[in-house]
Design a protein around this motif. Structure first.
Motif, PDB file in Angstrom:
ATOM      1  N   LEU A   7      49.525  93.923  -2.366  1.00  0.00           N
ATOM      2  CA  LEU A   7      49.725  95.207  -2.324  1.00  0.00           C
ATOM      3  C   LEU A   7      50.744  95.905  -1.698  1.00  0.00           C
ATOM      4  O   LEU A   7      50.900  95.415  -0.491  1.00  0.00           O
ATOM      5  CB  LEU A   7      48.459  96.193  -2.248  1.00  0.00           C
ATOM      6  N   SER A  10      51.503 101.568  -0.353  1.00  0.00           N
ATOM      7  CA  SER A  10      50.789 102.428  -0.897  1.00  0.00           C
ATOM      8  C   SER A  10      49.586 101.834  -1.836  1.00  0.00           C
ATOM      9  O   SER A  10      49.125 102.748  -2.828  1.00  0.00           O
ATOM     10  CB  SER A  10      51.644 103.385  -2.014  1.00  0.00           C
ATOM     11  N   TYR A  11      49.184 100.799  -1.746  1.00  0.00           N
ATOM     12  CA  TYR A  11      48.150 100.273  -2.681  1.00  0.00           C
ATOM     13  C   TYR A  11      48.538  99.835  -3.750  1.00  0.00           C
ATOM     14  O   TYR A  11      47.615  99.841  -4.682  1.00  0.00           O
ATOM     15  CB  TYR A  11      46.781 101.110  -2.349  1.00  0.00           C
ATOM     16  N   GLU A  12      49.767  99.982  -4.150  1.00  0.00           N
ATOM     17  CA  GLU A  12      50.482  99.572  -5.629  1.00  0.00           C
ATOM     18  C   GLU A  12      50.636  98.237  -5.640  1.00  0.00           C
ATOM     19  O   GLU A  12      51.286  97.380  -4.665  1.00  0.00           O
ATOM     20  CB  GLU A  12      51.590 100.283  -5.770  1.00  0.00           C
ATOM     21  N   VAL A  34      42.862  93.050   2.944  1.00  0.00           N
ATOM     22  CA  VAL A  34      41.965  94.339   2.143  1.00  0.00           C
ATOM     23  C   VAL A  34      40.311  93.751   1.559  1.00  0.00           C
ATOM     24  O   VAL A  34      39.619  94.207   1.667  1.00  0.00           O
ATOM     25  CB  VAL A  34      42.757  94.965   1.055  1.00  0.00           C
ATOM     26  N   ARG A  52      47.515  93.796   1.801  1.00  0.00           N
ATOM     27  CA  ARG A  52      48.417  94.992   1.779  1.00  0.00           C
ATOM     28  C   ARG A  52      49.376  94.961   2.839  1.00  0.00           C
ATOM     29  O   ARG A  52      49.239  94.687   3.891  1.00  0.00           O
ATOM     30  CB  ARG A  52      47.562  96.160   2.179  1.00  0.00           C
ATOM     31  N   TYR A 161      42.512  97.801  -7.906  1.00  0.00           N
ATOM     32  CA  TYR A 161      43.633  97.947  -7.440  1.00  0.00           C
ATOM     33  C   TYR A 161      44.799  98.012  -8.848  1.00  0.00           C
ATOM     34  O   TYR A 161      45.896  98.332  -8.417  1.00  0.00           O
ATOM     35  CB  TYR A 161      44.479  96.674  -6.678  1.00  0.00           C
TER      36      TYR A 161
END
Length: 165
Positions: A7, A10-12, A34, A52, A161
């Motif tokens: 990720l 930004s957790y994208e 994570v 992440r 996610y």
């Protein structure tokens, strides 16, 4: 040992990497764990399944190529008219090429030979054949890879996610 979802800060979702590469990123302090599956890489170091990155990475947009393989995957290897899931699938233009329909994500669907012949040179409305899913362009190639892992039953923790799966 498995694959790891990476990720952005930004957790994208960015990509899928090997557990070795993920471990290196964690050890170097470039990423944080994570999610993990409870298995240990070594004492006190759980094997990650989602990491992440600590710093945001800007990734340029890359369009998905329109290929038979990608179309079959997008449509779940299923006829979009009758639901057939065998090996003999063809590609069908929703608006036939002879009527100005082009080769695009929004105009091509997978269809069994029987439905493709039945529809012929007509639109689905004219042939009284409803599409099960409207064709659309996929979000990214990562979408395909993640969906393969999720459909196989592996890495269900990735689901939260990824949007749209």
């Amino acid at each position: 040992m498995g694959k790891v979802l990476v990720l952005n800060a930004s957790y994208e979702p960015l990509n899928i990497t090997s557990w070795r590469r993920a471990a290196v990123l964690l050890i170097k302090g470039k990423a944080e764990r994570v999610e993990h599956n409870g298995r240990l890489l070594y004492a006190g170091f759980p094997l990650p399944t989602v990491i992440r990155l600590r710093h945001y990475v800007r990734v340029p947009y890359k369009e998905m190529p329109l290929t038979r393989r990608n179309l079959l995957h997008r449509d779940g290897h299923t006829c979009q008219y009758c639901g057939y899931t065998g090996d003999e699938l063809t590609l069908d233009h929703v608006i036939p090429r002879s009527r100005g329909g082009g080769d695009s994500w929004e105009n091509i669907v997978t269809a069994c030979v029987r439905c493709n012949v039945k529809k012929g040179n007509r639109t689905p409305q004219e042939a009284h054949m409803l599409l099960r899913h409207l064709p659309r362009q996929p979000y990214s190639s990562l979408y395909f890879e993640v969906s393969k892992h999720l459909k196989s039953g592996l890495h269900q923790e990735w689901q939260k996610y990824v949007i749209g799966l």
